[in-house]
Design an enzyme around this catalytic site. Structure first.
Site, mmCIF file in Angstrom:
data_model
loop_
_atom_site.group_PDB
_atom_site.id
_atom_site.type_symbol
_atom_site.label_atom_id
_atom_site.label_comp_id
_atom_site.label_asym_id
_atom_site.label_seq_id
_atom_site.Cartn_x
_atom_site.Cartn_y
_atom_site.Cartn_z
ATOM 1 N N ASP A 1 -100.583 55.348 31.515
ATOM 2 C CA ASP A 1 -100.191 54.489 32.670
ATOM 3 C C ASP A 1 -99.330 53.201 31.981
ATOM 4 O OD1 ASP A 1 -102.111 53.067 31.609
ATOM 5 O OD2 ASP A 1 -103.308 52.853 33.586
ATOM 6 N N GLY A 2 -99.313 53.097 30.631
ATOM 7 C CA GLY A 2 -98.513 51.956 30.164
ATOM 8 C C GLY A 2 -99.566 50.734 29.777
ATOM 9 N N LYS B 1 -74.909 18.345 30.268
ATOM 10 C CA LYS B 1 -75.017 19.609 30.910
ATOM 11 C C LYS B 1 -75.746 19.627 32.205
ATOM 12 C CE LYS B 1 -78.109 22.929 29.683
ATOM 13 N NZ LYS B 1 -78.796 24.191 28.719
ATOM 14 N N ASP C 1 -79.028 23.607 19.172
ATOM 15 C CA ASP C 1 -79.887 23.897 20.036
ATOM 16 C C ASP C 1 -81.268 24.463 19.675
ATOM 17 O OD1 ASP C 1 -80.698 23.875 22.523
ATOM 18 O OD2 ASP C 1 -79.060 24.710 23.484
HETATM 19 C C1 R5P Z 1 -82.295 24.110 27.538
HETATM 20 O O1 R5P Z 1 -82.617 22.964 27.674
HETATM 21 C C2 R5P Z 1 -82.173 24.705 26.223
HETATM 22 O O2 R5P Z 1 -82.469 23.797 24.979
HETATM 23 C C3 R5P Z 1 -81.368 25.799 25.901
HETATM 24 O O3 R5P Z 1 -80.041 24.997 25.784
HETATM 25 C C4 R5P Z 1 -81.051 26.971 26.859
HETATM 26 O O4 R5P Z 1 -82.286 27.419 26.972
HETATM 27 C C5 R5P Z 1 -80.151 27.644 26.467
HETATM 28 O O5 R5P Z 1 -80.128 28.710 27.709
HETATM 29 P P1 R5P Z 1 -78.924 29.486 27.762
HETATM 30 O O6 R5P Z 1 -78.304 30.174 26.592
HETATM 31 O O7 R5P Z 1 -79.465 30.680 28.967
HETATM 32 O O8 R5P Z 1 -77.969 28.569 28.390
#
Ligand code: R5P
Length: 299
Positions: free
Chosen positions: A34-35, A192, A218
């Site tokens: 069932d997983g 952003k 990032d």
């Molecule tokens: C947001 O605050 C994070 O630091 C990343 O910029 C974000 O999670 C990236 O998500 P995506 O690639 O979906 O734009």
């Protein structure tokens, strides 16, 4: 020290044990028809310091359940201590209530980990400083930024030729640390906007002076929307070369295609999240955090 690996990122766990000069201890994950799953520790852990490596990337709920079960099995096996290495810590973006009526996912996860008997958690590049406050147990945050700084220096990209870019205001802490590691390389901040209901990303301007070469930094790439939008904006403002450094290759949806078709030259990520062959693309370069984690475990 005995090191176990969940199934989410075994290749990283295997590198970590090589760096530690040991081997992975046995662990069985049985899937019922069932997983449902059951885990079983195959090595004796009585009075041992134990470590479980499990990234909680997609499928996030499944990988968390497995982690909870492994911690429980180690506790029942009599382990002296249990450390979870969670290179990518899932649900960390929901670290507070953004809109009335929402949950705080990361707090729920931290409370479960405390409750199942975990003694310590080690993660890499957490989304915000708030996350460690969610834990009642000791937590360690490692950073891939020195690994990124090393590559940037080896490439010969310096403060005269390049500008760091944070694709949103949330990345300010990260970009300042990297800037310091790079002899105070200048940085700009993209303004952003993300629609909280749909997740759609847009950006019309940035703060600071840009040149011909930009290095976007990032913590994670999920849909790829943030990077694509930032890259578009930079290109429109005369940037010729764009390199991306992001710790966690979450890569949901069409991220590999979006990144490959974007205006960026290369995308550097780490192996905190396992990237399958189908998700790899020509512009992608993967750096390893195994030594960083092994050093932390042996100190
Ligand atoms: C947001 O605050 C994070 O630091 C990343 O910029 C974000 O999670 C990236 O998500 P995506 O690639 O979906 O734009």
């Amino acid at each position: 020290m005995k090191v176990f690996s969940g199934t989410s990122n075994k290749s990283l766990a295997e590198k970590i044990v090589v760096d530690l000069g040991t081997r992975l201890s046995g662990l069985e994950v049985f899937v019922f028809p069932d997983g449902e799953k059951r885990v079983r520790i195959l090595d004796k852990v009585v009075d041992e310091d134990t470590v479980v490596v499990q990234s909680t990337s997609t499928p996030v709920d499944e990988n968390y359940m497995q982690l909870f079960f492994i911690v429980d099995a180690l506790k029942r096996g009599g382990a002296k201590s249990i450390t979870a290495v969670v290179p990518y810590f899932g649900y960390q973006r929901q670290d507070h209530v953004f809109r009335e009526g929402e949950d705080v996912s990361v707090k729920v996860i931290a409370e479960i980990l405390d409750t199942v008997g975990l003694n310590r958690v080690i993660a890499v590049d957490l989304h915000s400083v708030k996350i460690r406050e969610a834990f009642g147990i000791p937590s360690v945050e490692l950073s891939a930024l020195p690994i990124f700084a090393k590559v940037i220096k080896e490439k010969g990209w310096d403060k005269d030729s390049s500008v760091l870019v944070t694709p949103d205001m949330g990345g300010i802490r990260r970009i300042k640390i990297l800037s310091e590691l790079l002899d105070n390389m200048p940085f700009v901040t993209v303004e952003k906007n993300r629609d909280l209901a749909t997740g759609a990303v847009s950006a019309k301007k940035f703060e600071g002076t840009i040149g011909k070469k930009a290095i976007i930094v990032d913590d994670m790439i999920s849909s790829g929307g943030t990077i694509a939008v930032a890259a578009d904006l930079l290109k429109k403002n005369g940037v010729e070369e764009i390199y991306v450094f992001a710790t966690h290759a979450v890569f949901s949806e069409k991220a590999p295609k979006i990144l490959q078709e974007s205006g960026v030259n290369s995308v550097y990520v780490t192996d905190t999240v396992f990237v399958s062959e189908e998700k790899k693309f020509a512009k992608l370069k993967i750096l390893s955090v195994s030594k960083l984690i092994a050093t932390s475990l042996s100190s």
